[in-house]
Write an enzyme that holds these catalytic residues in place. Sequence first.
Site, PDB file in Angstrom:
ATOM      1  N   HIS A  71      -1.584   7.352   4.166  1.00  0.00           N
ATOM      2  CA  HIS A  71      -0.560   6.310   4.213  1.00  0.00           C
ATOM      3  C   HIS A  71       0.829   6.746   3.761  1.00  0.00           C
ATOM      4  CE1 HIS A  71      -0.875   1.697   4.647  1.00  0.00           C
ATOM      5  NE2 HIS A  71      -1.123   2.317   5.769  1.00  0.00           N
ATOM      6  N   CYS A 120       0.779  -1.234   0.000  1.00  0.00           N
ATOM      7  CA  CYS A 120       0.000   0.000   0.000  1.00  0.00           C
ATOM      8  C   CYS A 120       0.818   1.296   0.000  1.00  0.00           C
ATOM      9  CB  CYS A 120      -0.968  -0.017   1.163  1.00  0.00           C
ATOM     10  SG  CYS A 120      -0.259  -0.671   2.689  1.00  0.00           S
TER      11      CYS A 120
END
Lengths: 538, 538
Positions: free
Chosen positions: B142, B79
């Site tokens: 993120h 990710c």
Amino acid sequence: MAACATATRGLQQLLVLSALGFLATSAPQPPNIVLLLMDDMGWGDLGVYGEPSRETPNLDKMALEGMLFPNFYSANPLCSPSRAALLTGRLPIRNGFYTSNGHARNAYTPQEIMGGIPNSEHLLPELLKKAGYTNKIVGKWHLGHRPQFHPLKHGFDEWFGSPNCHFGPYDNKVKPNIPVYRDWEMVGRFYEEFPINLRTGEANLTQLYLQEALDFIKTQHARQSPFFLYWAIDATHAPVYASRPFLGTSHRGRYGDAVREIDDSVGKILSLLQNLGISKNTFVFFTSDNGAALISAPKEGGSNGPFLCGKQTTFEGGMREPAIAWWPGHIAAGQVSHQLGSIMDLFTTSLSVAGLKPPSDRIIDGLDLLPTLLQGHMMDRPIFYYRGNTLMAVTLGQYKAHFWTWTNSWEEFRQGTPGDPDSGTHFDWKGIDFCPGQNVSGVTTHTQEEHTELPLIFHLGRDPGERFPLSFASAEYQDTLSRITQVVQQHQKSLIPGQPQLNVCNQAVMNWAPPGCEKLGKCLTPPESVPEKCSWAH
Amino acid sequence: MAACATATRGLQQLLVLSALGFLATSAPQPPNIVLLLMDDMGWGDLGVYGEPSRETPNLDKMALEGMLFPNFYSANPLCSPSRAALLTGRLPIRNGFYTSNGHARNAYTPQEIMGGIPNSEHLLPELLKKAGYTNKIVGKWHLGHRPQFHPLKHGFDEWFGSPNCHFGPYDNKVKPNIPVYRDWEMVGRFYEEFPINLRTGEANLTQLYLQEALDFIKTQHARQSPFFLYWAIDATHAPVYASRPFLGTSHRGRYGDAVREIDDSVGKILSLLQNLGISKNTFVFFTSDNGAALISAPKEGGSNGPFLCGKQTTFEGGMREPAIAWWPGHIAAGQVSHQLGSIMDLFTTSLSVAGLKPPSDRIIDGLDLLPTLLQGHMMDRPIFYYRGNTLMAVTLGQYKAHFWTWTNSWEEFRQGTPGDPDSGTHFDWKGIDFCPGQNVSGVTTHTQEEHTELPLIFHLGRDPGERFPLSFASAEYQDTLSRITQVVQQHQKSLIPGQPQLNVCNQAVMNWAPPGCEKLGKCLTPPESVPEKCSWAH
């Protein structure tokens, strides 16, 4: 309840008949029927099923104009039994297309086979003749090659194609080359008059089969005869082949070249129906006889998409098939149906399209899919996965239970040694692997594992790849098991196995001297007749 | 030659500009940009990519109205690096989103991480601001959660979402619960103000994220401001969740419920664009950050279709992604492009849509896909598969070479014992398996196998599942190797690795007291600051 069910059924029939236009005062000609049956083509080979190279624009368009079935099954993971099931509407265990020589052994109709389709079976073309259809098979028959099994003795009016698979070339001494028939007589043999170049993969057979289809459609249209065309071509069965314009055109290698030629051919058949103005009066269905043959991958085998294993196995990769129904003006465009379908449904559905009922003196496994095709109805029904004489698995709704697992024997699987530098691949196990790179511990077994007491159960919605069996201890498992057990008991109670046709072999029955061989000067002398038990490796 | 190439490029640009309407005398507002980024969604999760349950009618329709990419890749199988690559147009090895703590180790941004997106990187929203765009991120950031890494410090004007993944619930003692931000300040925490019911899977987060998207689009439309919406939702990352109307509606279990809610949401976003009359002025792209997490299958993981393995690996299942471009009136409907695409192309392409050039002072890996999208042009380009600091593989045309293989360690893979009767599955290896039921001998290795001298080479057209490496001895292998070697040498010659951001961890930097915590009375006391080397398991 019973009265209500009958009334509902009556109303459904009325709706179907009305949708077909059969209630008009002057009954129109019944619809034509075209079944396009592929050979070893896998679920994952079409763009519309996710093939990454997306090389099937005509089939994808066919799906967009018709109804796509993601949950459609063959009746067997192997060619002959699957084809016998299509044409009889009955499981191979009923119509005799199995062997009892061994437990759970796959069997088909090689040249040595004595058996074939019994006269007691009613084939789709036989029944359609009663409604005035002219019937033609183009391509592979595979229901026996001795005289009594000839397709023209089982309801077809015309044939261009072959009784067995296009294996070879043989030497015409130990084994004769496979004949190609026009109607009653051989017109040549594969690799002789009908060459396949094994080095380049070139053969013009698909073009011949296409032309046969187009000519037949045009002729029957001109005659104003309703027709049934069974287009059973075989270019995607190893050794795969394509004609020169298609060779080297695919991203997928030679297998993809064959698929591209087939896709192009299907496009031409559908275009002809449209150009003749008969597309609204022609029911067309596309499917395959069994899953992709992963033993022939990657050069000559197709793709089963996300499913486990391939041809010869009773995992999803062996029996879930591409399936598209097309009938403009009747089947609404762009639909996807989750109905569990079977190749045997093509028997019953085709009869229904023709306004006929299936035989009532025997169990017919095929359902009439017309309510699904025309009104989107869903029907509960199990899918039975047989291998030879053995019920290996059953699917009910989203659940699949395996009663037996095995792919092939350890001996076959372990043949050869890894790393042969001359081979086409890097890790060259010469052994036969129906599940390359897909071994699931305890599932893809190489011994015949019995699970009849505690079947392995998978949820095919969450786990289409059959990688994660449900826990025996779960309520979901227990509930499913009890529902599936009922269905299996009911099935087995009513089951009368047919006389097994694939038990006895004999070199004398090979295609030594098919009818017409004299005219061609191609009769060969058969050896002495020695019937013996066939040996089935898988 | 060079002059000719320049002239051609000039003409291409002219065509592109003309197609965009930029040659009109009164320059119109630049197009809006909507990037829909999924979390752990796999290539095989959409009906249009062959998912058998076919539960994504809105996404399938988006593909039919736009351009589908079967060969589109993330920049990393994990990710954070993938997201950093999207927003910088640069490989993680350049932008710093990797670890050098170990060879070929995956790393991301858990709460303990010290690093994040460096100020030296130019992010897409920073650049779009120069053309007057208003930029919003909805969902998962993120790229680091310490103050200097806040998305509003890197070009976004608005944020509703979270800096880390929605893991938890944590105890707010050993680990704090993950915060949810509105713009600069925390407005609550997951599992507290933003609950996810781990038993039922119920959470209304996707609905919140959908509403944020719809509101933002309406507001910017009313303001007549060009906008960039980065919709980075996370419902398909385990623990997967859906809101009540979607729970239990999928054939695929809870994962499918999440997909159905996302599909419905995408449909609503596209409908809004159409209803506002701005669909022709809004470039929309749908993709995912990495392959489906097969470790979470079958209950909470998706499908990579026919591809090998999943998230965390550099096999196709780890990095080949669903990808759909939609821009009515500009991108012709119903196209499939075989262009090798990368998530990094969304950086360069979005800039191009906005009439901007990418930074010229650094290497940008992303290509401008507009010539592909608007005129179907094909561009030769390699795809690099990194894992941490290691170039694991490269794809060039149809060929993929693996220089290193491994999925995870034997220790991780072998944890636990089979057959735990209390488990959800029948064969309960507690070990971590990124390739369940898909082990390919010599390919899916559990040691770090070096193949740099003799890479394993696959032909992805014939063998998309990476099961059959080419023979070292074949001419095809030798020819491919020499072409790939050149590309890799060129890549490595120009490579200046960024400062690795994912090396140092520290419990003190966790989300103890994010800005805004005082107002909510939700500030927690961090432990003593002890920076230490992060330990990366995979």
